[in-house]
Write a protein that holds these residues in place. Structure first.
Motif, PDB file in Angstrom:
ATOM      1  N   ALA A 155       0.854  -1.188   0.000  1.00 25.63           N
ATOM      2  CA  ALA A 155       0.000   0.000   0.000  1.00 25.63           C
ATOM      3  C   ALA A 155       0.896   1.246   0.000  1.00 25.63           C
ATOM      4  CB  ALA A 155      -0.898  -0.010   1.223  1.00 25.63           C
ATOM      5  N   GLU A 156       0.477   2.247  -0.808  1.00 26.89           N
ATOM      6  CA  GLU A 156       1.238   3.485  -0.840  1.00 26.89           C
ATOM      7  C   GLU A 156       1.067   4.207   0.494  1.00 26.89           C
ATOM      8  OE1 GLU A 156      -0.026   5.831  -4.117  1.00 26.89           O
ATOM      9  OE2 GLU A 156       0.677   4.405  -5.626  1.00 26.89           O
ATOM     10  N   GLY A 157       2.099   4.799   0.964  1.00 27.57           N
ATOM     11  CA  GLY A 157       2.031   5.460   2.259  1.00 27.57           C
ATOM     12  C   GLY A 157       3.264   6.288   2.495  1.00 27.57           C
ATOM     13  N   GLU A 158       3.696   6.282   3.763  1.00 24.15           N
ATOM     14  CA  GLU A 158       4.797   7.138   4.168  1.00 24.15           C
ATOM     15  C   GLU A 158       6.100   6.356   4.250  1.00 24.15           C
ATOM     16  OE1 GLU A 158       3.576   8.930   7.799  1.00 24.15           O
ATOM     17  OE2 GLU A 158       2.053  10.199   6.842  1.00 24.15           O
ATOM     18  N   LEU A 159       6.281   5.405   3.304  1.00 23.46           N
ATOM     19  CA  LEU A 159       7.539   4.662   3.264  1.00 23.46           C
ATOM     20  C   LEU A 159       8.669   5.581   2.784  1.00 23.46           C
ATOM     21  CD1 LEU A 159       6.408   1.291   1.649  1.00 23.46           C
ATOM     22  CD2 LEU A 159       7.041   1.667   4.025  1.00 23.46           C
ATOM     23  N   LEU A 160       9.860   5.344   3.300  1.00 20.67           N
ATOM     24  CA  LEU A 160      11.029   6.084   2.821  1.00 20.67           C
ATOM     25  C   LEU A 160      11.297   5.719   1.374  1.00 20.67           C
ATOM     26  CD1 LEU A 160      13.415   5.589   5.868  1.00 20.67           C
ATOM     27  CD2 LEU A 160      12.164   7.655   5.250  1.00 20.67           C
ATOM     28  N   ASP A 161      11.948   6.628   0.656  1.00 25.18           N
ATOM     29  CA  ASP A 161      12.261   6.377  -0.747  1.00 25.18           C
ATOM     30  C   ASP A 161      13.086   5.111  -0.921  1.00 25.18           C
ATOM     31  OD1 ASP A 161      12.463   7.174  -3.602  1.00 25.18           O
ATOM     32  OD2 ASP A 161      14.581   7.351  -3.105  1.00 25.18           O
ATOM     33  N   SER A 162      14.037   4.878  -0.029  1.00 23.63           N
ATOM     34  CA  SER A 162      14.865   3.678  -0.136  1.00 23.63           C
ATOM     35  C   SER A 162      14.040   2.417   0.045  1.00 23.63           C
ATOM     36  CB  SER A 162      15.997   3.707   0.900  1.00 23.63           C
ATOM     37  OG  SER A 162      16.936   4.696   0.583  1.00 23.63           O
ATOM     38  N   GLU A 163      13.074   2.449   0.960  1.00 21.15           N
ATOM     39  CA  GLU A 163      12.220   1.286   1.172  1.00 21.15           C
ATOM     40  C   GLU A 163      11.363   1.023  -0.061  1.00 21.15           C
ATOM     41  OE1 GLU A 163      10.294   2.589   4.773  1.00 21.15           O
ATOM     42  OE2 GLU A 163      11.394   1.104   5.954  1.00 21.15           O
ATOM     43  N   ASN A 164      10.845   2.081  -0.666  1.00 18.36           N
ATOM     44  CA  ASN A 164      10.061   1.922  -1.890  1.00 18.36           C
ATOM     45  C   ASN A 164      10.896   1.295  -3.001  1.00 18.36           C
ATOM     46  OD1 ASN A 164       7.443   2.842  -1.290  1.00 18.36           O
ATOM     47  ND2 ASN A 164       8.123   4.964  -1.341  1.00 18.36           N
ATOM     48  N   ARG A 165      12.128   1.767  -3.156  1.00 15.39           N
ATOM     49  CA  ARG A 165      12.992   1.230  -4.201  1.00 15.39           C
ATOM     50  C   ARG A 165      13.363  -0.221  -3.915  1.00 15.39           C
ATOM     51  NH1 ARG A 165      17.939   4.986  -5.067  1.00 15.39           N
ATOM     52  NH2 ARG A 165      18.401   3.403  -6.632  1.00 15.39           N
ATOM     53  N   LEU A 166      13.564  -0.556  -2.633  1.00 12.98           N
ATOM     54  CA  LEU A 166      13.881  -1.939  -2.269  1.00 12.98           C
ATOM     55  C   LEU A 166      12.728  -2.862  -2.638  1.00 12.98           C
ATOM     56  CD1 LEU A 166      15.517  -4.147  -0.835  1.00 12.98           C
ATOM     57  CD2 LEU A 166      14.496  -3.384   1.321  1.00 12.98           C
ATOM     58  N   VAL A 167      11.514  -2.464  -2.308  1.00  8.81           N
ATOM     59  CA  VAL A 167      10.330  -3.267  -2.634  1.00  8.81           C
ATOM     60  C   VAL A 167      10.229  -3.463  -4.150  1.00  8.81           C
ATOM     61  CG1 VAL A 167       7.801  -3.289  -2.644  1.00  8.81           C
ATOM     62  CG2 VAL A 167       9.023  -2.656  -0.570  1.00  8.81           C
ATOM     63  N   GLU A 168      10.411  -2.381  -4.893  1.00 10.79           N
ATOM     64  CA  GLU A 168      10.250  -2.463  -6.343  1.00 10.79           C
ATOM     65  C   GLU A 168      11.348  -3.301  -6.979  1.00 10.79           C
ATOM     66  OE1 GLU A 168       7.880  -1.995  -9.474  1.00 10.79           O
ATOM     67  OE2 GLU A 168       7.481  -1.151  -7.489  1.00 10.79           O
ATOM     68  N   THR A 169      12.585  -3.168  -6.479  1.00  4.06           N
ATOM     69  CA  THR A 169      13.686  -3.958  -7.030  1.00  4.06           C
ATOM     70  C   THR A 169      13.465  -5.438  -6.759  1.00  4.06           C
ATOM     71  OG1 THR A 169      15.218  -2.107  -6.691  1.00  4.06           O
ATOM     72  CG2 THR A 169      16.185  -4.281  -7.049  1.00  4.06           C
ATOM     73  N   ASN A 170      13.038  -5.769  -5.535  1.00  2.00           N
ATOM     74  CA  ASN A 170      12.747  -7.176  -5.221  1.00  2.00           C
ATOM     75  C   ASN A 170      11.624  -7.709  -6.099  1.00  2.00           C
ATOM     76  OD1 ASN A 170      14.549  -8.116  -3.261  1.00  2.00           O
ATOM     77  ND2 ASN A 170      13.532  -6.944  -1.658  1.00  2.00           N
ATOM     78  N   ARG A 171      10.606  -6.885  -6.362  1.00  4.24           N
ATOM     79  CA  ARG A 171       9.501  -7.332  -7.194  1.00  4.24           C
ATOM     80  C   ARG A 171       9.984  -7.615  -8.622  1.00  4.24           C
ATOM     81  NH1 ARG A 171       4.819  -5.660 -10.182  1.00  4.24           N
ATOM     82  NH2 ARG A 171       5.440  -3.484 -10.352  1.00  4.24           N
ATOM     83  N   MET A 172      10.830  -6.711  -9.147  1.00  7.12           N
ATOM     84  CA  MET A 172      11.371  -6.945 -10.479  1.00  7.12           C
ATOM     85  C   MET A 172      12.220  -8.215 -10.513  1.00  7.12           C
ATOM     86  SD  MET A 172      12.358  -3.274 -12.173  1.00  7.12           S
ATOM     87  CE  MET A 172      13.444  -2.741 -10.865  1.00  7.12           C
ATOM     88  N   LEU A 173      13.021  -8.411  -9.456  1.00 12.44           N
ATOM     89  CA  LEU A 173      13.867  -9.608  -9.382  1.00 12.44           C
ATOM     90  C   LEU A 173      13.017 -10.867  -9.446  1.00 12.44           C
ATOM     91  CD1 LEU A 173      16.543 -11.126  -8.700  1.00 12.44           C
ATOM     92  CD2 LEU A 173      15.993 -10.760  -6.300  1.00 12.44           C
ATOM     93  N   HIS A 174      11.967 -10.931  -8.635  1.00 16.83           N
ATOM     94  CA  HIS A 174      11.136 -12.139  -8.608  1.00 16.83           C
ATOM     95  C   HIS A 174      10.317 -12.287  -9.882  1.00 16.83           C
ATOM     96  CE1 HIS A 174      12.153 -13.548  -4.639  1.00 16.83           C
ATOM     97  NE2 HIS A 174      12.048 -12.320  -4.177  1.00 16.83           N
ATOM     98  N   LEU A 175       9.884 -11.166 -10.484  1.00 17.03           N
ATOM     99  CA  LEU A 175       9.183 -11.251 -11.766  1.00 17.03           C
ATOM    100  C   LEU A 175      10.074 -11.915 -12.805  1.00 17.03           C
ATOM    101  CD1 LEU A 175       7.457  -7.745 -12.043  1.00 17.03           C
ATOM    102  CD2 LEU A 175       6.297  -9.958 -12.012  1.00 17.03           C
TER     103      LEU A 175
END
Length: 234
Positions: A155-175
């Motif tokens: 869910a979009e929220g008040e995550l730090l930019d680094s946390e957002n990038r970590l989530v997205e990078t992991n998602r791309m990796l698993h995709l």
């Protein structure tokens, strides 16, 4: 387990980069607005016959890889209809003019802080004779992939930019890892499994990659050959 978000981000981005470069499937990352190529892997370049300098910053239409503008427009319309695309069959031309058929999946991702379009291409030119059997497997994989993407969206929220990038990078990796037709795993220096993709987990007799974490080859279906595998790994 005390790694910072920044350390985890670096590790995840490094792992994604290695899978991206080593993947036998063609992968392209382009800008969403214009479709200019931002990054392509070696499989993309070798299959279509280009060198990297010819590709980066150019669109697929500029490179002439679409047989007709209508083919590209149909693909873009299908993508925009859902915001992603799964196993869409396209024909692309190589630099030499040969037409090959690809099964294509794509998602909008955040890469280097900007929205990008990531496309994974499987060359199915030589597999058309087995199309019916392939389609059944692809549909099953599509459902699994869709469930995984849904489960990993935060869910979009008040995550730090680094946390957002970590989530997205992991998602791309698993995709990528679950889309490429090869087995992928990694171990710690004691040869215990730290992770794998779904194909490898299924080969090992498990329903999820998480069930493999922490195990050794002595606990796998190939335990009789465990010492041989461990020797190779060392």
């Amino acid at each position: 387990n005390h790694m910072s978000v920044e350390d985890k981000l670096v590790e995840s981005e490094d792992r994604f980069s290695k899978v991206f470069d080593a993947s036998p499937s063609m992968i392209a990352i382009s800008t969403v607005e214009t479709g200019q190529h931002y990054a392509v892997n070696e499989a993309w370049l070798s299959t279509l016959g280009f060198i990297r300098e010819e590709v980066i910053g150019k669109t697929a239409m500029e490179l002439g890889v679409w047989p007709t503008p209508e083919d590209r427009q149909a693909f873009i319309s299908a993508f925009r209809g859902n915001g992603s695309i799964r196993n869409y069959e396209v024909q692309l031309k190589t630099k030499a003019g040969d037409v090959r058929t690809f099964s294509t999946s794509g998602d909008e991702v955040i890469f280097d802080g900007e929205p990008r379009l990531m496309l994974v291409f499987h060359d199915i030119t030589d597999l058309k004779a087995a199309e019916n059997a392939l389609e059944r497997k692809v549909e099953e994989r599509t459902r699994e992939l869709a469930e995984q993407i849904k489960a990993t969206k935060f869910a979009e929220g008040e995550l730090l930019d680094s946390e957002n990038r970590l989530v997205e990078t992991n998602r791309m990796l698993h995709l990528v890892m679950d889309a490429i037709p090869v087995r992928v795993f990694w171990k710690d220096k004691d040869l215990r499994y730290l992770g794998c993709n779904r194909l490898f987990a299924m080969d090992a007799g498990f329903s999820s990659p998480r069930q493999v974490v922490g195990k050794t080859d002595h606990q796998m279906g190939w335990k009789d050959q465990a010492e041989l595998y461990r020797s190779d790994d060392m």
